[in-house]
Design a protein around this motif. Structure first.
Motif, mmCIF file in Angstrom:
data_model
loop_
_atom_site.group_PDB
_atom_site.id
_atom_site.type_symbol
_atom_site.label_atom_id
_atom_site.label_comp_id
_atom_site.label_asym_id
_atom_site.label_seq_id
_atom_site.Cartn_x
_atom_site.Cartn_y
_atom_site.Cartn_z
ATOM 1 N N LYS A 237 0.833 -1.207 0.000
ATOM 2 C CA LYS A 237 0.000 0.000 0.000
ATOM 3 C C LYS A 237 0.867 1.257 0.000
ATOM 4 O O LYS A 237 0.630 2.188 -0.774
ATOM 5 C CB LYS A 237 -0.914 0.010 1.228
ATOM 6 N N SER B 105 3.909 1.693 -1.002
ATOM 7 C CA SER B 105 4.767 1.876 -2.181
ATOM 8 C C SER B 105 3.980 1.826 -3.491
ATOM 9 O O SER B 105 4.559 2.015 -4.565
ATOM 10 C CB SER B 105 5.862 0.810 -2.190
ATOM 11 N N PHE B 106 2.676 1.624 -3.398
ATOM 12 C CA PHE B 106 1.866 1.419 -4.599
ATOM 13 C C PHE B 106 1.917 2.599 -5.566
ATOM 14 O O PHE B 106 2.125 2.407 -6.772
ATOM 15 C CB PHE B 106 0.415 1.104 -4.210
ATOM 16 N N SER B 107 1.747 3.810 -5.081
ATOM 17 C CA SER B 107 1.714 4.962 -5.996
ATOM 18 C C SER B 107 3.056 5.128 -6.715
ATOM 19 O O SER B 107 3.102 5.498 -7.887
ATOM 20 C CB SER B 107 1.321 6.243 -5.271
ATOM 21 N N LYS B 108 4.127 4.816 -6.048
ATOM 22 C CA LYS B 108 5.457 4.935 -6.644
ATOM 23 C C LYS B 108 5.690 3.873 -7.726
ATOM 24 O O LYS B 108 6.347 4.137 -8.736
ATOM 25 C CB LYS B 108 6.524 4.811 -5.551
ATOM 26 N N GLU C 219 3.139 1.904 -9.244
ATOM 27 C CA GLU C 219 1.917 1.531 -9.964
ATOM 28 C C GLU C 219 2.177 1.256 -11.452
ATOM 29 O O GLU C 219 1.683 0.271 -11.999
ATOM 30 C CB GLU C 219 0.862 2.626 -9.816
ATOM 31 N N ASP C 220 2.946 2.116 -12.103
ATOM 32 C CA ASP C 220 3.213 1.924 -13.535
ATOM 33 C C ASP C 220 3.976 0.625 -13.800
ATOM 34 O O ASP C 220 3.665 -0.097 -14.747
ATOM 35 C CB ASP C 220 3.987 3.111 -14.110
ATOM 36 N N LYS D 297 -6.467 -0.140 -5.840
ATOM 37 C CA LYS D 297 -6.726 1.233 -5.349
ATOM 38 C C LYS D 297 -7.879 1.243 -4.366
ATOM 39 O O LYS D 297 -7.828 1.916 -3.329
ATOM 40 C CB LYS D 297 -7.013 2.170 -6.527
ATOM 41 N N LYS E 54 -7.727 2.294 -0.535
ATOM 42 C CA LYS E 54 -8.531 3.450 -0.155
ATOM 43 C C LYS E 54 -9.425 3.130 1.043
ATOM 44 O O LYS E 54 -9.748 3.988 1.850
ATOM 45 C CB LYS E 54 -9.410 3.879 -1.341
#
Length: 194
Positions: free
Chosen positions: A162, A164-167, A169-170, A188, A192
């Motif tokens: 969770k 590190s996900f945004s970093k 995601e790609d 997500k 969330k």
């Protein structure tokens, strides 16, 4: 050849869901093990897991199959409008690893997020088909395993994934071969909700 790999038996993260790792060095595809994860390319060039394409569970489809998995998979889609059906690639590296899990493997989910599944010694095991032997592949493999377990167990949030996900995601999305947007949106929503 087929030797067990020591795994740190912590009761957290992905290790609590893994029974063992198997060093697959020296094992021969088609002799010692069989790839049972298949990708279907439809006539619009969209990719699907075999079960996802058929609307059925691959574990159930293969329940009574004894050998000839590829021919069986091809027979299931023979009269469908597809471009191709193929096994997930098997890496040509020095030390491939199979992961035996403490739970039933979802062949279709594993395939869709970029993992492969083999039948070895009568058991399904997960492997990383995109491993080229580059040390960075270990990071992508770890993320794929974390994503697999998070999607299978949405009630147990992996805090490290969770956070590190945004970093990443790609990178996670590029490894997925089918339903990538759907799986990313599920992740997500899981993250969330906590």
């Amino acid at each position: 050849m087929g030797k067990l790999i020591y795994m740190n038996k912590k009761e957290e993260g992905i290790t609590k869901r893994m029974a063992e790792g198997v060093n697959a060095s020296g094992l021969k595809k088609g002799i010692d093990f069989t790839v049972v994860s298949f990708v279907v390319l439809d006539n619009e060039f969209a990719s699907h897991s075999l079960g996802g394409f058929l609307g059925r569970d691959s574990v159930k489809l293969f329940k009574n199959v004894i050998g000839g998995y590829r021919a069986f998979a091809e027979s299931l889609v023979a009269n469908k409008e597809i471009e191709a059906v193929f096994e997930t690639p098997y890496p040509k590296i020095e030390h491939p690893v199979f992961y035996k899990l403490n739970e039933e493997i979802d062949i279709d989910l594993a395939t869709e997020i970029g993992l492969g599944v083999v039948l070895y010694n009568g058991e399904y095991m997960i492997y990383n088909p995109s491993n080229t032997g580059n040390p960075m592949d270990a990071i992508a493999e770890m993320f794929a395993l974390k994503v697999y377990f998070q999607l299978k167990h949405p009630e147990e949030v992996d805090e490290k994934l969770k956070n590190s996900f945004s970093k990443f995601e790609d990178m996670i999305m590029t490894k997925m071969i089918a339903n990538g947007k759907k799986h990313i949106n599920i992740l997500k929503n899981i993250f969330k909700s906590v």
